[in-house]
Scaffold this motif. Structure first.
Motif, PDB file in Angstrom:
ATOM      1  N   TYR A 228       7.757  46.868  18.393  1.00 34.19           N
ATOM      2  CA  TYR A 228       7.587  45.610  18.391  1.00 34.19           C
ATOM      3  C   TYR A 228       6.705  44.469  17.284  1.00 34.19           C
ATOM      4  CZ  TYR A 228       9.560  46.282  22.874  1.00 34.19           C
ATOM      5  OH  TYR A 228      10.307  46.015  23.769  1.00 34.19           O
ATOM      6  N   VAL A 229       5.396  45.018  16.834  1.00 34.60           N
ATOM      7  CA  VAL A 229       4.317  44.094  15.695  1.00 34.60           C
ATOM      8  C   VAL A 229       5.184  44.060  14.560  1.00 34.60           C
ATOM      9  CG1 VAL A 229       2.227  44.060  14.952  1.00 34.60           C
ATOM     10  CG2 VAL A 229       2.450  45.397  16.670  1.00 34.60           C
ATOM     11  N   GLU A 230       6.151  44.942  13.796  1.00 34.75           N
ATOM     12  CA  GLU A 230       6.497  44.135  12.776  1.00 34.75           C
ATOM     13  C   GLU A 230       7.622  42.846  13.103  1.00 34.75           C
ATOM     14  OE1 GLU A 230       5.956  47.552  13.511  1.00 34.75           O
ATOM     15  OE2 GLU A 230       6.100  48.443  11.457  1.00 34.75           O
ATOM     16  N   PHE A 231       8.313  43.333  14.072  1.00 31.57           N
ATOM     17  CA  PHE A 231       9.527  42.400  14.164  1.00 31.57           C
ATOM     18  C   PHE A 231       9.339  40.989  15.601  1.00 31.57           C
ATOM     19  CE2 PHE A 231      12.089  46.696  14.964  1.00 31.57           C
ATOM     20  CZ  PHE A 231      12.730  46.395  13.414  1.00 31.57           C
ATOM     21  N   ALA A 232       7.662  41.022  15.728  1.00 31.15           N
ATOM     22  CA  ALA A 232       7.064  39.962  16.408  1.00 31.15           C
ATOM     23  C   ALA A 232       6.346  38.998  14.912  1.00 31.15           C
ATOM     24  CB  ALA A 232       5.826  40.353  16.962  1.00 31.15           C
ATOM     25  N   ILE A 233       6.427  40.226  14.373  1.00 28.94           N
ATOM     26  CA  ILE A 233       5.825  38.904  13.008  1.00 28.94           C
ATOM     27  C   ILE A 233       6.711  38.445  11.918  1.00 28.94           C
ATOM     28  CG2 ILE A 233       4.312  39.661  10.832  1.00 28.94           C
ATOM     29  CD1 ILE A 233       2.179  41.018  12.364  1.00 28.94           C
ATOM     30  N   LEU A 234       7.824  38.941  12.180  1.00 28.91           N
ATOM     31  CA  LEU A 234       8.937  38.579  10.974  1.00 28.91           C
ATOM     32  C   LEU A 234       9.124  37.766  12.097  1.00 28.91           C
ATOM     33  CD1 LEU A 234      11.006  39.027   8.691  1.00 28.91           C
ATOM     34  CD2 LEU A 234      12.190  40.623  10.339  1.00 28.91           C
ATOM     35  N   THR A 235       9.961  37.641  13.283  1.00 22.62           N
ATOM     36  CA  THR A 235      10.094  36.807  14.322  1.00 22.62           C
ATOM     37  C   THR A 235       9.943  35.067  13.976  1.00 22.62           C
ATOM     38  OG1 THR A 235      11.316  38.780  15.153  1.00 22.62           O
ATOM     39  CG2 THR A 235      11.655  36.148  16.677  1.00 22.62           C
ATOM     40  N   ALA A 236       8.222  35.351  14.233  1.00 25.21           N
ATOM     41  CA  ALA A 236       7.731  33.804  14.328  1.00 25.21           C
ATOM     42  C   ALA A 236       7.415  33.547  12.972  1.00 25.21           C
ATOM     43  CB  ALA A 236       6.429  35.039  14.307  1.00 25.21           C
ATOM     44  N   LEU A 237       7.525  34.678  11.834  1.00 26.41           N
ATOM     45  CA  LEU A 237       7.611  33.392  11.008  1.00 26.41           C
ATOM     46  C   LEU A 237       9.107  33.456  10.343  1.00 26.41           C
ATOM     47  CD1 LEU A 237       6.027  36.148   8.412  1.00 26.41           C
ATOM     48  CD2 LEU A 237       4.846  33.920   8.495  1.00 26.41           C
ATOM     49  N   ILE A 238       9.964  33.436  10.961  1.00 26.21           N
ATOM     50  CA  ILE A 238      10.831  32.875  10.472  1.00 26.21           C
ATOM     51  C   ILE A 238      10.781  32.007  11.159  1.00 26.21           C
ATOM     52  CG2 ILE A 238      14.189  32.687  10.796  1.00 26.21           C
ATOM     53  CD1 ILE A 238      13.372  35.888  10.181  1.00 26.21           C
ATOM     54  N   TYR A 239      10.796  31.312  12.740  1.00 30.89           N
ATOM     55  CA  TYR A 239      10.436  30.220  12.883  1.00 30.89           C
ATOM     56  C   TYR A 239       9.729  29.009  12.631  1.00 30.89           C
ATOM     57  CZ  TYR A 239      13.176  31.547  17.037  1.00 30.89           C
ATOM     58  OH  TYR A 239      14.478  31.762  18.338  1.00 30.89           O
ATOM     59  N   PHE A 240       8.289  29.737  12.048  1.00 29.07           N
ATOM     60  CA  PHE A 240       7.249  29.408  11.329  1.00 29.07           C
ATOM     61  C   PHE A 240       7.938  28.467  10.078  1.00 29.07           C
ATOM     62  CE2 PHE A 240       3.517  28.319   8.497  1.00 29.07           C
ATOM     63  CZ  PHE A 240       3.645  27.187   9.666  1.00 29.07           C
ATOM     64  N   GLY A 241       8.365  29.455   9.495  1.00 25.47           N
ATOM     65  CA  GLY A 241       9.396  29.112   8.177  1.00 25.47           C
ATOM     66  C   GLY A 241      10.000  27.760   7.891  1.00 25.47           C
ATOM     67  N   LEU A 242      10.807  27.384   9.531  1.00 24.51           N
ATOM     68  CA  LEU A 242      11.931  26.530   9.447  1.00 24.51           C
ATOM     69  C   LEU A 242      11.401  25.924  10.183  1.00 24.51           C
ATOM     70  CD1 LEU A 242      14.930  29.228  10.240  1.00 24.51           C
ATOM     71  CD2 LEU A 242      14.288  27.377   8.719  1.00 24.51           C
ATOM     72  N   ALA A 243      10.285  25.707  10.619  1.00 26.82           N
ATOM     73  CA  ALA A 243       9.530  25.094  11.740  1.00 26.82           C
ATOM     74  C   ALA A 243       8.648  24.000  11.078  1.00 26.82           C
ATOM     75  CB  ALA A 243       9.200  24.843  13.257  1.00 26.82           C
ATOM     76  N   TYR A 244       8.132  24.448  10.304  1.00 22.73           N
ATOM     77  CA  TYR A 244       7.260  23.650   9.463  1.00 22.73           C
ATOM     78  C   TYR A 244       7.200  22.701   8.219  1.00 22.73           C
ATOM     79  CZ  TYR A 244       2.544  22.904   7.509  1.00 22.73           C
ATOM     80  OH  TYR A 244       1.575  22.713   6.655  1.00 22.73           O
ATOM     81  N   PRO A 245       7.970  23.091   7.908  1.00 17.50           N
ATOM     82  CA  PRO A 245       8.945  22.450   6.601  1.00 17.50           C
ATOM     83  C   PRO A 245       9.267  20.842   7.589  1.00 17.50           C
ATOM     84  CG  PRO A 245       9.439  24.224   6.126  1.00 17.50           C
ATOM     85  CD  PRO A 245       8.973  24.781   7.443  1.00 17.50           C
ATOM     86  N   LEU A 246       9.778  20.991   8.733  1.00 21.30           N
ATOM     87  CA  LEU A 246      11.236  19.777   9.563  1.00 21.30           C
ATOM     88  C   LEU A 246       9.401  19.222   9.798  1.00 21.30           C
ATOM     89  CD1 LEU A 246      13.011  21.547  11.909  1.00 21.30           C
ATOM     90  CD2 LEU A 246      13.195  19.211  10.958  1.00 21.30           C
ATOM     91  N   SER A 247       8.599  19.782  10.480  1.00 18.49           N
ATOM     92  CA  SER A 247       7.526  19.176  11.135  1.00 18.49           C
ATOM     93  C   SER A 247       6.915  18.261  10.204  1.00 18.49           C
ATOM     94  CB  SER A 247       6.633  19.564  11.859  1.00 18.49           C
ATOM     95  OG  SER A 247       5.790  20.898  11.197  1.00 18.49           O
ATOM     96  N   ARG A 248       6.534  18.609   9.408  1.00 14.80           N
ATOM     97  CA  ARG A 248       6.093  17.741   7.914  1.00 14.80           C
ATOM     98  C   ARG A 248       6.975  17.038   7.129  1.00 14.80           C
ATOM     99  NH1 ARG A 248       0.329  19.170   6.791  1.00 14.80           N
ATOM    100  NH2 ARG A 248       1.264  17.025   5.986  1.00 14.80           N
ATOM    101  N   LEU A 249       8.121  16.872   7.449  1.00 13.57           N
ATOM    102  CA  LEU A 249       8.829  16.100   7.551  1.00 13.57           C
ATOM    103  C   LEU A 249       8.581  14.568   7.933  1.00 13.57           C
ATOM    104  CD1 LEU A 249      11.293  14.649   5.502  1.00 13.57           C
ATOM    105  CD2 LEU A 249      12.511  16.217   7.337  1.00 13.57           C
ATOM    106  N   ALA A 250       8.579  15.124   9.665  1.00 10.37           N
ATOM    107  CA  ALA A 250       8.362  13.836  10.768  1.00 10.37           C
ATOM    108  C   ALA A 250       7.137  13.443  10.265  1.00 10.37           C
ATOM    109  CB  ALA A 250       8.188  14.595  11.759  1.00 10.37           C
ATOM    110  N   ARG A 251       5.797  14.139   9.876  1.00  7.80           N
ATOM    111  CA  ARG A 251       5.228  13.047  10.180  1.00  7.80           C
ATOM    112  C   ARG A 251       5.305  12.265   8.039  1.00  7.80           C
ATOM    113  NH1 ARG A 251       0.588  16.587  10.634  1.00  7.80           N
ATOM    114  NH2 ARG A 251       2.238  18.090  12.028  1.00  7.80           N
ATOM    115  N   HIS A 252       5.432  12.870   7.135  1.00 13.52           N
ATOM    116  CA  HIS A 252       6.491  12.118   5.936  1.00 13.52           C
ATOM    117  C   HIS A 252       6.326  10.690   6.406  1.00 13.52           C
ATOM    118  CE1 HIS A 252       6.726  11.708   2.391  1.00 13.52           C
ATOM    119  NE2 HIS A 252       8.034  11.352   2.534  1.00 13.52           N
ATOM    120  N   LEU A 253       7.746  11.560   7.313  1.00 13.41           N
ATOM    121  CA  LEU A 253       9.149   9.769   7.535  1.00 13.41           C
ATOM    122  C   LEU A 253       7.805   8.688   8.323  1.00 13.41           C
ATOM    123  CD1 LEU A 253      12.235  11.941   8.397  1.00 13.41           C
ATOM    124  CD2 LEU A 253      11.578  10.702   6.452  1.00 13.41           C
ATOM    125  N   GLU A 254       6.441   9.373   9.267  1.00 12.06           N
ATOM    126  CA  GLU A 254       6.045   8.577   9.702  1.00 12.06           C
ATOM    127  C   GLU A 254       4.712   7.388   9.288  1.00 12.06           C
ATOM    128  OE1 GLU A 254       2.856  10.219  13.380  1.00 12.06           O
ATOM    129  OE2 GLU A 254       5.063  10.553  13.839  1.00 12.06           O
TER     130      GLU A 254
END
Lengths: 268, 236
Positions: A228-254
């Motif tokens: 579970y540990v390896e895959f949980a970390i991998l999955t979280a990193l993928i979600y984060f890697g895609l979501a973080y730039p988007l939320s930065r973009l939102a902040r920037h647009l604001e």
């Protein structure tokens, strides 16, 4: 001054983030990898490498579901907001009912209803494949939130803008279409982008419809291997890697939308 | 001809317009002079249908709206009236999301159904005439107050209105910028553009070839206004 201030704060927040990631994720992970490799024979990296194609497919599905439901949510949301603000009273009341109901009930239940419930309704029997049900469920749910965002955006446009357009001879419909909505859309871009981040993460819930998106991939991979540990970390990193730039973009647009808040004329 | 006959308008218990009558002929410039709160802005807003009148009637070039007309018919006729009246505001109310040129062409394209090229050509000519040619592709937010008001006037003129109605057109401008606008309004008056100007700035009346209607402190009342209409002084 703002320009000098922004990047400095951005640097610091990225530094902090990297530090946190190093302390709580990367170092424990490396330690864990070494230990696991000794214990199980298969190293974590080999394991991840083996499952990577599956995760790529899962990621693709997650992105696909997110984008399609967001398109549905933003389109329907705008229609709902306009009906609520400018429609006849009974339609407006229906929209309020829709928005409150969608926001007041869990997305999980809505998904179950669309996928398993609809086919059981007598005479109607709408059967949807899992992907369509997922997009519909998430999209219809988020449309309620988007409608509220649009509504606040439209209401933020001064009434005098509408009057200036009417005074030029435009009909009410034209005034709303050419003057009010374009200005409101600019205002709502940041909060809508923020909502897209939330929606993106919320798509993990559609894994209950047995769609092999990212979360489902994580569950099957970890259940199959017991790791579970390896895959949980991998999955979280993928979600984060895609979501973080988007939320930065939102902040920037604001930041971009607010300084230029040149509704303008009247502040001179 | 704009003809306001015996209109009354109340906000709650507060009667703002009490049996008011006023006429503006084609080609005439009328300045309605009075302190703020005297109901003169309300009168303008009533003429274009932004406020509902409680009694009396409004006639613009033969289009008559009376208080007892059904709402849908009123809306239709006020739309017709707005096609004949350009309205200018104290705060300009340009469209911030459009360039100056687009501000001018929006209504000609969508209301008068002019082809875009023709509308733009006409708008550029207007901007040239008003000394704003260099601002055509800028956003209104980048312009000074005086320039914004001139753009607003150009935007109204692009619809070729029979009447221009001004609501405190220069109250938010410094004297220098205000004078530029007064000069422009004077030029328009000389060209025979009918104008109805509502203001508390007494200087304005001296700057324009116009008929002046004075409203004393307090509400516009029938007796007062008629009296001042009769005695309307001819400024120059």
């Amino acid at each position: 001054m703002r320009k000098g201030h922004g990047p400095a704060r951005l640097d610091r927040s990225i530094l902090l983030l990297c530090g946190l990631a190093l302390t709580f994720v990367v170092i424990p992970f490396l330690g864990f990898c070494a230990e696991a490799a000794q214990a199980a024979g298969v190293s974590s990296l080999t394991l991840i490498k083996r499952f990577l194609p599956l995760f790529a497919k899962g990621t693709w599905l997650t992105v696909l579901i997110s984008v399609l439901s967001m398109v549905l949510a933003t389109g329907l949301g705008l229609v709902l907001a306009l009906l609520r603000l400018y429609g006849p009273r009974w339609i407006s009341a229906c929209v309020v009912g829709y928005v409150e109901f969608m926001r007041g009930t869990p997305l999980l239940i809505q998904l179950f209803f669309i996928y398993y419930g609809l086919p059981q309704i007598p005479y109607l029997g709408i059967e949807l494949d899992a992907l369509t049900a997922a997009v519909l469920g998430v999209g219809l749910n988020y449309a309620a939130y988007e409608a509220e965002i649009y509504r606040s955006g439209i209401m933020a446009i001064p009434r005098q803008q509408l009057e200036a357009a009417l005074a030029l001879g435009l009909s009410r419909r034209q005034a709303i279409r050419f003057v009010v909505i374009p200005q409101a859309l600019r205002l709502v871009i940041p909060p809508v982008t923020n909502d897209f981040v939330a929606l993106f993460k919320d798509t993990s819930i559609v894994s209950i419809l047995a769609i092999a998106e990212l979360t489902m991939t994580f569950r099957s991979a970890s259940m199959a291997t017991g790791r579970y540990v390896e895959f949980a970390i991998l999955t979280a990193l993928i979600y984060f890697g895609l979501a973080y730039p988007l939320s930065r973009l939102a902040r920037h647009l604001e930041k971009k939308v607010h300084p230029h808040h040149d509704f303008g004329a009247q502040h001179h | 001809m704009i003809s306001v006959r015996n209109i009354t308008k109340s906000f709650g218990p507060h009667r703002v317009l009490d049996n008011v009558s006023l006429e503006v002929a084609r080609g005439e410039t009328v300045v309605l002079l009075g302190p703020s709160g005297s109901g003169k802005s309300t009168l303008l807003r009533c003429i274009v249908g932004f406020e509902q009148i409680d009694g009396g009637e409004i006639e613009v070039d033969g289009i008559v709206v009376s208080a007892d007309l059904p709402a849908c018919l009123q809306a239709e006729r006020f739309h017709e009236i707005r096609l004949r009246c350009g309205l200018l505001f104290q705060q300009f109310h340009l469209f911030p999301h459009l360039t100056v040129l687009q501000n001018l062409t929006l209504a000609p394209i969508h209301v008068r159904k002019l082809p875009r090229e023709q509308a733009e050509e006409q708008a550029l000519a207007l901007l040239e005439k008003l000394g704003l040619a260099s601002k055509a592709y800028m956003r209104p937010g980048k312009l000074s107050g005086g320039e914004q008001q001139r753009v607003a006037i150009a935007r109204a003129l692009a619809m070729e209105p029979a009447y221009l109605l001004y609501d405190e057109p220069t109250s938010s401008l410094d004297l220098e910028r205000a004078r530029e606008i007064w000069k422009l309004m004077g030029d328009l008056a000389q060209q025979g553009q009918a104008q109805l100007v509502v203001t508390h700035q007494y200087e304005l009346a001296n700057q324009l070839p116009c008929r002046v209607v004075r409203i004393p402190e307090g509400r516009i009342r029938e007796a007062e206004l008629s009296l001042f209409l009769l005695n309307g002084s001819q400024g120059n």
